[in-house]
Design a protein around this motif. Structure first.
Motif, mmCIF file in Angstrom:
data_model
loop_
_atom_site.group_PDB
_atom_site.id
_atom_site.type_symbol
_atom_site.label_atom_id
_atom_site.label_comp_id
_atom_site.label_asym_id
_atom_site.label_seq_id
_atom_site.Cartn_x
_atom_site.Cartn_y
_atom_site.Cartn_z
ATOM 1 N N GLY A 101 -4.257 -69.152 77.599
ATOM 2 C CA GLY A 101 -5.175 -68.451 78.877
ATOM 3 C C GLY A 101 -4.940 -69.180 79.743
ATOM 4 O O GLY A 101 -4.893 -68.057 80.522
ATOM 5 N N LEU A 102 -5.184 -70.069 80.122
ATOM 6 C CA LEU A 102 -4.872 -71.246 81.272
ATOM 7 C C LEU A 102 -3.674 -70.874 82.129
ATOM 8 O O LEU A 102 -3.748 -70.952 83.282
ATOM 9 C CB LEU A 102 -5.049 -72.715 81.235
ATOM 10 N N SER A 146 -1.137 -68.824 81.447
ATOM 11 C CA SER A 146 -1.278 -67.501 81.664
ATOM 12 C C SER A 146 -1.782 -66.736 82.845
ATOM 13 O O SER A 146 -1.249 -66.729 83.594
ATOM 14 C CB SER A 146 -2.060 -66.354 80.943
ATOM 15 N N ASN A 147 -2.908 -67.260 83.260
ATOM 16 C CA ASN A 147 -3.125 -67.391 84.606
ATOM 17 C C ASN A 147 -2.791 -68.114 85.758
ATOM 18 O O ASN A 147 -2.417 -67.473 86.365
ATOM 19 C CB ASN A 147 -5.403 -68.372 84.080
ATOM 20 N N LEU A 198 -0.080 -68.639 85.637
ATOM 21 C CA LEU A 198 1.412 -67.533 85.918
ATOM 22 C C LEU A 198 0.668 -66.345 86.504
ATOM 23 O O LEU A 198 2.041 -65.773 87.665
ATOM 24 C CB LEU A 198 2.034 -67.429 84.901
ATOM 25 N N TYR A 199 0.039 -65.929 86.074
ATOM 26 C CA TYR A 199 -0.402 -64.789 86.548
ATOM 27 C C TYR A 199 -0.440 -65.163 88.537
ATOM 28 O O TYR A 199 0.087 -64.082 89.201
ATOM 29 C CB TYR A 199 -2.201 -63.955 86.192
ATOM 30 N N LEU A 207 2.831 -65.457 91.063
ATOM 31 C CA LEU A 207 3.063 -64.396 90.293
ATOM 32 C C LEU A 207 1.999 -63.010 91.690
ATOM 33 O O LEU A 207 2.993 -62.395 92.895
ATOM 34 C CB LEU A 207 3.153 -63.685 88.945
ATOM 35 N N ARG A 241 8.405 -65.631 84.871
ATOM 36 C CA ARG A 241 7.296 -65.664 84.404
ATOM 37 C C ARG A 241 6.336 -64.981 84.072
ATOM 38 O O ARG A 241 5.494 -64.612 84.072
ATOM 39 C CB ARG A 241 6.902 -66.245 86.080
ATOM 40 N N GLY A 242 6.726 -63.543 84.811
ATOM 41 C CA GLY A 242 5.992 -62.551 84.582
ATOM 42 C C GLY A 242 6.130 -62.559 82.337
ATOM 43 O O GLY A 242 5.115 -62.091 81.557
ATOM 44 N N GLY A 298 3.927 -64.905 81.172
ATOM 45 C CA GLY A 298 2.819 -64.861 81.454
ATOM 46 C C GLY A 298 2.309 -63.752 80.061
ATOM 47 O O GLY A 298 1.149 -63.761 79.128
ATOM 48 N N LYS A 299 2.886 -63.078 80.245
ATOM 49 C CA LYS A 299 3.037 -62.192 79.443
ATOM 50 C C LYS A 299 2.133 -62.912 77.724
ATOM 51 O O LYS A 299 1.463 -62.469 76.770
ATOM 52 C CB LYS A 299 3.810 -61.089 79.012
ATOM 53 N N SER A 310 0.191 -64.578 77.445
ATOM 54 C CA SER A 310 -1.080 -63.789 77.625
ATOM 55 C C SER A 310 -1.696 -63.332 75.785
ATOM 56 O O SER A 310 -2.600 -63.188 75.521
ATOM 57 C CB SER A 310 -1.961 -62.543 78.467
ATOM 58 N N VAL A 311 -0.221 -63.122 75.304
ATOM 59 C CA VAL A 311 -0.718 -62.233 73.704
ATOM 60 C C VAL A 311 -0.854 -63.538 72.823
ATOM 61 O O VAL A 311 -1.774 -62.540 72.399
ATOM 62 C CB VAL A 311 1.152 -61.689 73.824
ATOM 63 N N ALA A 341 -2.512 -66.301 73.896
ATOM 64 C CA ALA A 341 -4.393 -66.816 74.150
ATOM 65 C C ALA A 341 -4.874 -65.476 73.685
ATOM 66 O O ALA A 341 -5.827 -66.472 72.358
ATOM 67 C CB ALA A 341 -4.648 -66.385 75.231
ATOM 68 N N ASP A 342 -4.689 -64.473 73.398
ATOM 69 C CA ASP A 342 -5.395 -63.552 72.977
ATOM 70 C C ASP A 342 -5.456 -63.340 71.118
ATOM 71 O O ASP A 342 -6.617 -63.362 70.164
ATOM 72 C CB ASP A 342 -5.158 -61.725 73.451
#
Lengths: 520, 437
Positions: free
Chosen positions: A435-436, A438-439, A441-442, A445, A460-461, A464-465, A468-469, A471-472
């Motif tokens: 999650g961190l 992902s954040n 990288l977001y 970006l 990185r997109g 990051g996805k 995110s996935v 992390a979720d």
């Protein structure tokens, strides 16, 4: 001066036999020891036998009577009759004849029964039931005649009906006096439960026989009162007697001259109390081990110690005079402490009572005794390896042992819960990291977008996805495993450990004399 | 509420706050400020050179790769086609060798007023069996056209086997109405005026000097000022072409080392005459076009120092937050002018292919300068967020027409791609598109 001394004595005996002795004495005449030394199975001279014949072979008489009665009760009437007859051959007491007759009658061998009953009235012409037996003979003769007629007529013969009253066998009662020659009266209790009153009307008692000691009487089952008349210098004596079926009762009356004595009888609640006379340290056997207990004792000062396990002992001081009868009734009070007796189904338990370690019990060993606990509630905690701990309040009785079984239930295994928790923790850590990342990288970006340099396919997109996935998924997994873990930690399909309160037992032994703290 | 029931929403909250939705990445990358124009398959080193013009379908961009040129229809909006519309092979044999730089061309006489890009030269065998040398054009509609080479060049070509080593330099004015070409090996330079499809040769340089490396054209009311740099010296030769048309060598300009290695034109001073951009190893010079139009040297054999000319400004390297451009040697790898802010004057755009971006060596960047009070001030350092070492973004740059302003396109042959930058800090707010912050 006539002084009545009443006392009771109870002895345990086979078949629960009870005898009761009552004696009336003249204070200045004699001291009569009417001791029911024992009631036992003994043989004595047959009623028809010369009265001088000594009672011998008591064991032999007892064996015949006992064996015959046992076969009779077992329904083997012919064999029973044969044993009774064999007994009569060796020990010619009319009770054997009567019992053989009853056995033959029960076996439906009426002619043989008739012969025995006729011989019975012949050899014991003064039997108290002489008339009843004569009637029974007539009845038997009629039955035999009817049967013969029926057989002659070709009719089917029915077995003779023997009433329950008629099925009772007789017992042999032997009364001996020392010295012999005293007149003995047998009174049968024909109604009610009231005991024989020496000076009363006694309408519920019927005189059935009078004889001179030693006397051997074949008596039916029932409650009797035996009275011995004044004999020479000896005072009269009397006793209650309960006659059971097919037994040999022997009663010895020792009429001896001597010093004047007093009589003390002690009644104690509870019944298992022990009475010590002039023995405060309980160094000798109890003066009376069963109560009520009464005996003639020397006049003068005496000390009684009355004690029972679980009770506060009581000491009484007596000052007795000649011929004095002293009835002492004592109700002991329970001690203010008790014992917990704890065992368990677990191999080993550790017990704590009121926060203090009481001990450890191991399977195969006697139950753990936690003694000297004040009466009332106590907080008891029991633990055992691999078992659910147990805590509860147990009430300690006064002067008794409370048996408790700790049913220790196995602790459910938590391996799955721990595994899930650990995996969930790892997932949580991974989820936080992803999650961190992902954040981060977001943010990068987004900053590049704001700087006007972001390109669509910036890796990185995608990264990051994925984060995110990841992390979720990790958080979802964490939630699921966390829930499962929590559930499995809390889940307990097994019941809690419990105390199983057992019976309350009495203390088995008296405390040491030094510890008992007798109180007056 | 049990412990389990409390944990579920807690975990969900944590998941939402930390993990969040992956869709946010789509939100930020779906409409990026930079579009990567992807190379067709079997194409390498896309973006060696670029040329843009406005065609019937909007803006078109032609990018040179190692052995072909690729056409992209960028359209007139903000959603360009990121895949190639068409490509034209030029494999480096006699039929075609690629020019070192592409040049857009559009004039009634030369291209029938169709937007084209001159990209190379080669021998064409007619169906009749006639073989002739051609300057190749790639025009709107993916149509390959050609212009005849001058006679001397035809002769030279007929005796040569062309290879990738055969250099051809092309240059066009900002109006893309004329074309100048130079072939250093042939020691020839020629010019296509907007009024005629026939090329005429430019006079030879003195002392056997070879023309080439860079060429440029500045149109003016009475003709053209054609500029051809020397391959072997740090000189820039200037021709005056009149409407006859005929060309006269009017002089030369001399500068520091590698002076004239890159040439371009643009309107920086707003006088209506394109100004000249000249790069040497470290500096880009902006020379007023008006001074070149009237330039007349006292002696052909004696070059004028660039310092003595009417310089509008010079631009040198710059190091920005994420861009280290001063490590490059030479500094500029490509130069062009572009009207980034929609005003009447152009901005200077310098490609720095060797720039270090975010620590990535030779990732490359594009620097945008504005002329402020006689000084070029760097306003923007553009690169791509996915910059990687060796991308060499800025190897080529081009100004892509977009309404009343222009956008920057830059080639990144190391990445085999061309980037179109939709946003920069010079774009006025009213002209910003949705892609821009």
């Amino acid at each position: 001066m006539k002084q009545a001394v009443t006392f009771e004595s109870r002895h345990s005996a086979p078949f629960g036999r009870v005898s009761r002795c009552r004696r009336t004495s003249l204070a200045l005449a004699l001291a009569c020891v009417f001791s029911a030394w024992f009631l036992t199975w003994a043989a004595g001279p047959a009623l028809a036998a010369p009265k001088s014949k000594e009672i011998t072979s008591v064991d032999s008489i007892r064996r015949f009577m006992e064996k015959g009665q046992a076969l009779f009760v077992a329904g083997q009437y012919v064999k029973s009759a044969e044993i009774f007859e064999a007994g009569y051959e060796l020990h010619p007491y009319s009770a054997f004849l009567f019992n053989a007759g009853v056995a033959f009658e029960k076996a439906d061998r009426l002619e043989e029964a008739l012969v025995r009953f006729k011989k019975y009235v012949e050899v014991d012409a003064h039997a108290p039931d002489h008339d009843e037996v004569q009637k029974r003979i007539v009845k038997l003769e009629e039955a035999i005649a009817e049967r013969a007629a029926a057989e002659k007529a070709g009719k089917k013969v029915k077995p003779a009906a023997v009433s329950q009253e008629e099925s009772a066998t007789k017992s042999l009662v032997v009364i001996e006096t020392e010295p012999p020659g005293a007149t003995v009266h047998f009174y049968l209790q024909v109604a009610g439960d009231a005991p024989y009153q020496a000076d009363g009307e006694n309408a519920n008692f019927k005189l059935i026989q009078t004889a001179t000691a030693p006397v051997n009487a074949s008596l039916d089952v029932g409650r009797y009162h035996v009275a011995v008349d004044k004999f020479g210098d000896f005072n009269p004596s009397e006793s209650d007697l309960e006659v059971l079926s097919g037994r040999v009762h022997q009663l010895k009356l020792n009429l001896s001259q001597g010093a004047f004595m007093a009589y003390v009888r002690v009644s104690v609640t509870p019944k298992n109390a022990q009475v010590y006379l002039d023995d405060p340290k309980r160094e000798k056997p109890p003066w009376g081990e069963t109560v009520p207990h009464g005996e003639l004792v020397q006049t003068g000062q005496h000390t009684l110690l009355i004690a029972a396990p679980g009770y506060v002992p009581v000491t009484r001081t007596l000052e007795l005079t000649h011929g004095q009868k002293e009835d002492i009734a004592v109700t002991l009070e329970r001690v203010q402490f008790g014992t917990l007796r704890i065992d368990s189904n677990a191999p080993q338990i550790n017990v704590t009572v009121d926060g203090r370690v009481a001990g450890t019990w191991t399977k195969g060993k006697p139950a753990l005794l936690v003694e000297n606990l004040s009466t009332g509630p106590h907080q008891v905690y029991v633990s055992a390896p691999g078992r659910k701990p147990l805590s509860g309040t147990l009430t300690v009785p006064k002067g008794q042992v409370q048996s408790v079984r700790a049913n220790m239930v196995v602790t459910p295994p938590r391996g799955a819960a721990w595994t899930q928790a650990i995996i969930g923790g790892v997932l949580l850590g991974g989820g936080i990291y992803f999650g961190l990342e992902s954040n981060r990288l977001y943010d990068e970006l987004n900053n590049d977008h704001n700087a006007g340099i972001l390109v669509r396919d910036d890796s990185r997109g995608t990264k990051g996805k994925v984060y995110s996935v990841g992390a979720d998924i990790a958080f979802l997994g964490t939630a699921v495993l966390g829930g499962l873990s929590t559930y499995n930690f809390l889940k307990d399909p097994l019941p809690p450990s419990t105390f199983e309160i057992g019976k309350v037992r009495e203390f088995e032994a008296l405390p040491k004399a030094n510890d008992e703290g007798a109180k007056p | 509420m049990s412990v389990t029931n409390r944990l579920v929403p807690l975990c969900a909250l944590v998941a939402l706050s930390l993990g969040c939705s992956w869709a946010r990445f789509d939100d930020v990358t779906d409409n990026p400020p930079v579009e990567r124009l992807k190379a067709p398959s079997s194409t390498s080193s896309l973006g060696l050179s670029l040329a843009a013009h406005t065609g019937a379908m909007g803006s078109s961009l032609v990018a040179a790769a190692s052995d072909r040129i690729v056409l992209y229809d960028l359209g007139s909006g903000t959603t360009p086609s990121t895949t190639a519309t068409a490509s034209q092979s030029c494999v480096g044999d006699n039929s075609c060798v690629l020019a070192r730089g592409l040049a857009s061309l559009k004039s009634p006489a030369l291209t029938n007023d169709i937007g084209c890009v001159a990209y190379g030269m080669g021998m064409l065998t007619e169906s009749s069996g006639t073989v002739s040398g051609k300057l190749w054009l790639f025009c709107d509609g993916a149509e390959r056209r050609s212009l005849d080479l001058p006679a001397s060049m035809q002769t030279w070509l007929s005796n040569r086997a062309l290879t990738n080593e055969t250099a051809l330099y092309l240059g066009a004015p900002h109006s893309i109405s004329a074309l100048v070409a130079a072939a250093p090996e042939a020691s020839l330079a020629w010019f296509y005026p907007s009024s005629s499809p026939f090329a005429f040769e430019l006079p030879s340089l003195p002392d056997g000097k070879k023309p080439g490396r860079a060429v440029a054209v500045i149109p003016h009311d009475t003709g053209y000022a054609v500029l051809v740099s020397s391959m072997t010296t740090d000189e820039l030769w200037l021709y005056a072409v009149d409407s006859t048309p005929s060309a006269t060598l009017t002089g030369c300009i001399q500068g520091p080392a590698q002076f004239g290695r890159l040439l371009s034109t643009g309107n920086f001073d707003g006088d209506g005459i394109d100004d000249l951009l000249v790069a040497d190893g470290t500096t880009v010079y902006a020379i007023a076009g008006s001074s070149l139009v009237t330039f007349s040297a006292s002696s052909i054999t004696e070059c004028t120092s660039v310092a003595s000319l009417q310089l509008l400004a010079t631009a040198s390297c710059a190091n920005l937050k994420d861009v280290i451009g001063c490590n490059s040697q030479p500094f500029a790898s490509a130069i062009t002018s572009a009207n980034l802010d929609g005003t009447g004057t152009d901005e200077l755009v310098i490609g720095v292919a060797e720039a270090v971006v975010r620590g990535e060596s030779a990732a490359g960047a594009v620097l945008a300068y504005t002329l402020e009070n006689g000084t070029f001030v760097v306003k923007e350092g553009l690169f791509v967020s996915s910059a990687a070492g060796g991308d060499r973004l800025g190897t080529s740059v081009a100004a892509v027409p977009a309404g009343n302003l222009e956008r920057i396109a830059a080639g990144a042959p190391g990445d085999n791609s061309v980037m179109e930058f939709f946003c920069n800090s010079l774009v006025p707010a009213e002209s910003k598109v949705a892609r821009c912050p």
